[in-house]
Design a protein around this motif. Structure first.
Motif, PDB file in Angstrom:
ATOM      1  N   GLY A   1      31.292  42.593  14.623  1.00 41.86           N
ATOM      2  CA  GLY A   1      32.380  43.162  13.844  1.00 41.86           C
ATOM      3  C   GLY A   1      33.389  41.609  13.785  1.00 41.86           C
ATOM      4  N   ALA A   2      33.620  40.968  14.859  1.00 42.34           N
ATOM      5  CA  ALA A   2      34.502  39.983  14.891  1.00 42.34           C
ATOM      6  C   ALA A   2      34.029  38.936  14.067  1.00 42.34           C
ATOM      7  N   GLU A   3      32.657  38.417  14.319  1.00 38.17           N
ATOM      8  CA  GLU A   3      31.964  37.533  13.547  1.00 38.17           C
ATOM      9  C   GLU A   3      32.337  37.620  12.002  1.00 38.17           C
ATOM     10  N   LEU A   4      31.598  39.096  11.495  1.00 35.96           N
ATOM     11  CA  LEU A   4      32.125  39.265  10.064  1.00 35.96           C
ATOM     12  C   LEU A   4      33.495  38.860   9.648  1.00 35.96           C
ATOM     13  N   ALA A   5      34.458  39.205  10.532  1.00 33.33           N
ATOM     14  CA  ALA A   5      35.850  38.987  10.236  1.00 33.33           C
ATOM     15  C   ALA A   5      36.089  37.613   9.841  1.00 33.33           C
ATOM     16  N   ALA A   6      35.263  36.772  11.013  1.00 28.69           N
ATOM     17  CA  ALA A   6      35.479  35.440  10.747  1.00 28.69           C
ATOM     18  C   ALA A   6      34.834  34.831   9.543  1.00 28.69           C
ATOM     19  N   MET A   7      33.770  35.318   9.126  1.00 30.69           N
ATOM     20  CA  MET A   7      32.839  34.832   8.130  1.00 30.69           C
ATOM     21  C   MET A   7      32.996  35.547   6.897  1.00 30.69           C
ATOM     22  N   ARG A   8      33.996  36.333   6.555  1.00 30.52           N
ATOM     23  CA  ARG A   8      34.371  36.875   5.532  1.00 30.52           C
ATOM     24  C   ARG A   8      34.143  36.231   4.073  1.00 30.52           C
TER      25      ARG A   8
ATOM     26  N   PHE B   1      26.969  25.124   5.830  1.00 30.48           N
ATOM     27  CA  PHE B   1      26.607  26.088   6.617  1.00 30.48           C
ATOM     28  C   PHE B   1      27.747  26.311   7.741  1.00 30.48           C
ATOM     29  N   GLN B   2      27.508  27.551   8.459  1.00 30.51           N
ATOM     30  CA  GLN B   2      28.343  27.577   9.700  1.00 30.51           C
ATOM     31  C   GLN B   2      27.814  28.138  10.857  1.00 30.51           C
ATOM     32  N   THR B   3      28.023  28.042  12.022  1.00 31.56           N
ATOM     33  CA  THR B   3      27.302  28.470  13.236  1.00 31.56           C
ATOM     34  C   THR B   3      28.498  29.062  13.908  1.00 31.56           C
ATOM     35  N   ALA B   4      27.858  30.436  14.450  1.00 24.33           N
ATOM     36  CA  ALA B   4      28.686  31.282  15.253  1.00 24.33           C
ATOM     37  C   ALA B   4      27.884  31.472  16.567  1.00 24.33           C
ATOM     38  N   MET B   5      28.374  31.621  17.788  1.00 21.21           N
ATOM     39  CA  MET B   5      27.815  31.822  18.951  1.00 21.21           C
ATOM     40  C   MET B   5      27.702  33.183  19.529  1.00 21.21           C
ATOM     41  N   THR B   6      27.499  34.126  18.483  1.00 24.18           N
ATOM     42  CA  THR B   6      27.599  35.443  18.752  1.00 24.18           C
ATOM     43  C   THR B   6      26.731  36.116  19.789  1.00 24.18           C
ATOM     44  N   GLY B   7      25.324  35.589  19.420  1.00 23.38           N
ATOM     45  CA  GLY B   7      24.384  36.008  20.042  1.00 23.38           C
ATOM     46  C   GLY B   7      24.479  35.418  21.816  1.00 23.38           C
ATOM     47  N   GLU B   8      24.711  34.295  21.928  1.00 22.36           N
ATOM     48  CA  GLU B   8      24.939  33.694  23.356  1.00 22.36           C
ATOM     49  C   GLU B   8      26.196  34.460  24.015  1.00 22.36           C
TER      50      GLU B   8
ATOM     51  N   GLY C   1      35.911  45.746  15.822  1.00 20.65           N
ATOM     52  CA  GLY C   1      35.724  44.300  16.080  1.00 20.65           C
ATOM     53  C   GLY C   1      36.447  43.598  14.732  1.00 20.65           C
ATOM     54  N   ARG C   2      35.935  44.052  13.504  1.00 22.41           N
ATOM     55  CA  ARG C   2      36.372  43.338  12.463  1.00 22.41           C
ATOM     56  C   ARG C   2      37.806  43.780  12.071  1.00 22.41           C
ATOM     57  N   ARG C   3      38.247  44.932  12.408  1.00 25.47           N
ATOM     58  CA  ARG C   3      39.740  45.337  12.033  1.00 25.47           C
ATOM     59  C   ARG C   3      40.667  44.597  13.006  1.00 25.47           C
ATOM     60  N   ASP C   4      40.096  44.486  14.179  1.00 20.76           N
ATOM     61  CA  ASP C   4      41.199  43.883  15.316  1.00 20.76           C
ATOM     62  C   ASP C   4      40.640  42.667  15.755  1.00 20.76           C
ATOM     63  N   ALA C   5      40.133  41.548  15.046  1.00 18.93           N
ATOM     64  CA  ALA C   5      39.217  40.296  15.580  1.00 18.93           C
ATOM     65  C   ALA C   5      40.301  39.587  16.530  1.00 18.93           C
ATOM     66  N   GLU C   6      41.565  39.607  16.124  1.00 22.27           N
ATOM     67  CA  GLU C   6      42.546  38.682  16.832  1.00 22.27           C
ATOM     68  C   GLU C   6      42.902  39.305  18.277  1.00 22.27           C
ATOM     69  N   ARG C   7      42.547  40.798  18.631  1.00 17.69           N
ATOM     70  CA  ARG C   7      42.671  41.177  19.734  1.00 17.69           C
ATOM     71  C   ARG C   7      41.284  41.412  20.624  1.00 17.69           C
TER      72      ARG C   7
END
Length: 297
Positions: A237-244, A161-168, A199-205
């Motif tokens: 969107g950035a989270e989905l990119a990281a968790m693809r 499993f992996q945690t993303a702090m998106t909500g916080e 966010g998913r397309r430009d997660a690095e930005r």
């Protein structure tokens, strides 16, 4: 009300949700303060009695709890189950040091992953509840919340499993950063979907994209409701990119508050994944009930 024979407690950081149970039947519900607001063991016991006191008789009442009540800052620290393993092990529960003899409370363990290091408390019980209701599930469980969990399930076990702090991050940015000045209280679905795509397309930005919300708001090009919705979309969107690698081509089950799981379902649908939604409270109760039926101590 009929007399309960046990009490289920979903005791997180911000809320306590209690159910008086007779077997698998819910007799009554109540709520109380979360673990983060209680400073010591006496405060936990006092808070618990304030919520469930009317359900107690003179005899000891069996109670099962999951969540942050078992954290290092909780009532008593419960152990972690290793990964991979089944998300439920009643033999690893710990007993809370209650002074009132009517309280027979045991706390379920969380889960720990050695590498990369990660932990969860409470979510493992929700996963156990999902597996109790859908024993053949094999795929990924996403549990959005303050700290979003993505867990891979195979043969009834949590294998990683992996945690993303998106909500916080959303909470901090929308209420404590400069972006708070342009945040509304409503919801704009189109702005959210645009944020997810961006966010998913430009997660690095992402760091640069965030300030455009402030700039567009000052220029009158973005309403407060649209700003809040797009901020949520950008982060998800950035989270989905990281968790693809976790969701792409996978059977995904979402567990959490209905409003939040609906957002993740919409975001995943934009990527072609039709995730199924499950209520977090119902899954916690199903997991606690499963622990009750398996407990032999």
């Amino acid at each position: 009300m009929s007399s309960p024979d046990w009490i289920a407690l979903d005791w997180g950081s911000t809320n306590l949700r209690a159910h008086a149970m007779q077997g698998t039947t819910i007799l009554a519900e109540a709520s109380g303060p979360g673990a983060a607001s209680l400073p010591d063991a006496m405060a936990f016991e006092f808070a618990l009695l304030g919520v469930v006191g009317d359900w107690l008789s003179d005899a000891a009442m069996p109670m099962l709890a999951c969540g942050m009540v078992g954290s290092r800052q909780g009532w008593i620290e419960a152990p972690y189950l290793p990964t991979p393993s089944a998300p439920l092990d009643p033999s690893a529960m710990v007993r809370a040091p209650a002074r009132d003899p009517r309280i027979d409370l045991r706390i379920l363990p969380g889960m720990r992953q050695a590498s990369p290091a990660d932990v969860m408390r409470g979510e493992e019980t929700q996963i156990a509840g999902l597996l109790a209701l859908h024993p053949d599930f094999d795929g990924v469980v996403a549990l959005p919340g303050t700290h979003n969990k993505w867990a891979r399930i195979s043969a009834g076990e949590v294998v990683g499993f992996q945690t993303a702090m998106t909500g916080e991050l959303f909470q901090l940015l929308s209420t404590q950063s400069v972006l708070r000045h342009g945040m509304g209280e409503g919801w704009d679905e189109a702005a959210f979907e645009a944020g997810v795509t961006e966010g998913r397309r430009d997660a690095e930005r992402l760091m640069a994209r965030l300030f455009t919300l402030r700039a567009e708001g000052l220029a009158g090009e973005l309403s407060p409701d649209a700003a809040r919705s797009r901020l949520s979309g950008l982060l998800i969107g950035a989270e989905l990119a990281a968790m693809r690698g976790w969701w792409l081509g996978q059977d995904v089950a979402l567990i959490g508050a209905p409003t939040l799981t609906a957002r993740y379902a919409a975001a995943l649908a934009l990527q072609g994944n039709e995730a199924r939604q499950h209520d977090g409270g119902a899954m916690s109760l199903a997991g606690l009930t499963k622990a009750r039926t398996e407990d032999r101590s």
